[in-house]
Design an enzyme around this catalytic site. Structure first.
Site, PDB file in Angstrom:
ATOM      1  CG  ASP A 116      13.389  47.362  36.583  1.00  0.00           C
ATOM      2  OD1 ASP A 116      13.114  48.638  37.049  1.00  0.00           O
ATOM      3  OD2 ASP A 116      13.137  47.053  35.304  1.00  0.00           O
ATOM      4  CB  SER A 117      16.036  51.074  39.905  1.00  0.00           C
ATOM      5  OG  SER A 117      15.321  50.919  40.973  1.00  0.00           O
ATOM      6  CG  ASP A 141       9.759  47.792  38.524  1.00  0.00           C
ATOM      7  OD1 ASP A 141       8.566  48.134  38.212  1.00  0.00           O
ATOM      8  OD2 ASP A 141      10.795  48.439  38.607  1.00  0.00           O
ATOM      9  CE  LYS A 179       7.628  50.679  38.529  1.00  0.00           C
ATOM     10  NZ  LYS A 179       8.298  50.432  37.534  1.00  0.00           N
ATOM     11  CD  GLU A 228      10.262  50.152  32.633  1.00  0.00           C
ATOM     12  OE1 GLU A 228      10.611  50.219  31.593  1.00  0.00           O
ATOM     13  OE2 GLU A 228      11.067  50.127  33.614  1.00  0.00           O
ATOM     14  CD  GLU A 257      11.874  57.017  35.026  1.00  0.00           C
ATOM     15  OE1 GLU A 257      11.296  56.013  35.406  1.00  0.00           O
ATOM     16  OE2 GLU A 257      13.054  56.971  35.093  1.00  0.00           O
TER      17      GLU A 257
HETATM   18  O1  KIV Z   1      13.126  50.718  39.034  1.00  0.00           O
HETATM   19  C1  KIV Z   1      12.635  51.573  39.660  1.00  0.00           C
HETATM   20  O2  KIV Z   1      13.143  52.160  40.643  1.00  0.00           O
HETATM   21  C2  KIV Z   1      11.504  52.355  38.987  1.00  0.00           C
HETATM   22  C3  KIV Z   1      11.076  53.762  39.733  1.00  0.00           C
HETATM   23  C4  KIV Z   1      12.232  54.800  39.374  1.00  0.00           C
HETATM   24  C5  KIV Z   1       9.876  54.342  39.222  1.00  0.00           C
HETATM   25  O3  KIV Z   1      11.058  52.146  38.163  1.00  0.00           O
END
Ligand code: KIV
Length: 281
Positions: free
Chosen positions: A49-50, A88, A118, A120, A186
């Protein structure tokens, strides 16, 4: 066969089985061309989600939507042959209840062809991870600095120093015991990352968490140096593509203003080309 579907396709259980073995290689991707580039070299490709911050200029990942993750997930899927694709779950799409998480994770998987999602969080999402994994959805966890909680943390600060280490250890253990096949650690201190990696039965994939982990993940744009000014301590830049792009764009602008581009090679004549791969392409 994993969702990547190619002849060398890896699956989430293959990743889980790499605990304590050759370090796992993971990078983010958000587009088809970048997915094609990283697939050959990575065990896991994360549609993080970055993407909200990296490609859409958002100030955090909090505003990223399920629609954005599905759009970028579909694009990445088209570029993968072998790596395990993880998408994510964005903020607000899984925290309410295990049922909400299942509904949205199933949508992500069916729409994008991802092999896993994924989430969090640690103890707070353990029940949800158990619910998803029991229903056929492989889950990667993410503990330590969880960027979706930036407002609660008051910034992107290192987590797990001093007495706070116990909390992160509990989170990682909860995620592992709930059935996640791997967990991202992280921005935590090295000693804590080493302890967690020793204590849990699944691969710990670090970002700012030292080489003690079972693997590493970076945001691909960070390690390629696509941002001029963003230089977190935990990122090693393997290229300076922002500088190279800046020089190329400056050269293009100069050429256009000086009428050096387009040159004869880039111009169509009135006659069709007789050379294969020639001027009409
Ligand atoms: O969103 C993302 O890119 C991440 C990584 C930095 C692990 O969660």
């Amino acid at each position: 066969m994993s969702a990547a579907g190619g002849p060398r396709a890896l699956s989430p259980p293959d990743i889980g089985a790499r605990k304590g073995k050759t370090p796992l290689v993971c990078l983010t991707a958000y587009t088809t061309p970048v997915a094609k580039l990283v697939d050959e070299h990575c065990d896991v490709v994360l549609v993080g989600d970055s993407v909200g911050m990296v490609l859409h200029g958002m100030s955090s990942t909090v505003g990223v939507t399920l629609e954005m993750m599905i759009l970028h997930g579909k694009a990445v899927r088209r570029g993968l042959q072998s790596a395990v694709m993880v998408v994510d779950m964005p903020f607000g799409s899984y925290e309410e209840s295990p049922a909400q998480a299942f509904r949205n994770a199933a949508l992500v998987m069916t729409e994008t062809g991802a092999a896993a999602v994924k989430l969090e969080g640690g103890e707070s999402v353990a029940e949800t991870i158990r619910f998803l994994t029991a229903r056929g959805i492989p889950v990667m966890g993410h503990v330590g600095l969880t960027p979706q909680a930036v407002n609660a943390f008051g910034g992107y600060h290192i987590q797990g120093r001093g007495e706070d280490a116990e909390r992160i250890l509990r989170d990682a253990m909860a995620v592992a015991e709930a059935g996640a096949f791997a967990v991202v650690l992280e921005k935590i201190p090295e000693a804590l990352a080493r302890l967690i990696t020793q204590e849990i039965a699944i691969p710990a994939i670090g970002i700012g968490a030292s080489p003690a982990c079972d693997g590493q993940v970076l945001v691909v744009d960070d390690m390629l140096g696509l941002f001029g000014t963003f230089r977190p301590k935990f990122v090693k830049r393997y290229a300076e593509l922002a500088d190279a792009a800046n020089a190329a764009i400056a050269a293009y602008a100069y050429d256009v203003r000086e009428r050096r581009f387009p040159a004869a090679d880039h111009v169509f004549s009135d006659e069709p080309s007789t050379v294969s791969g020639g001027e009409d392409t």
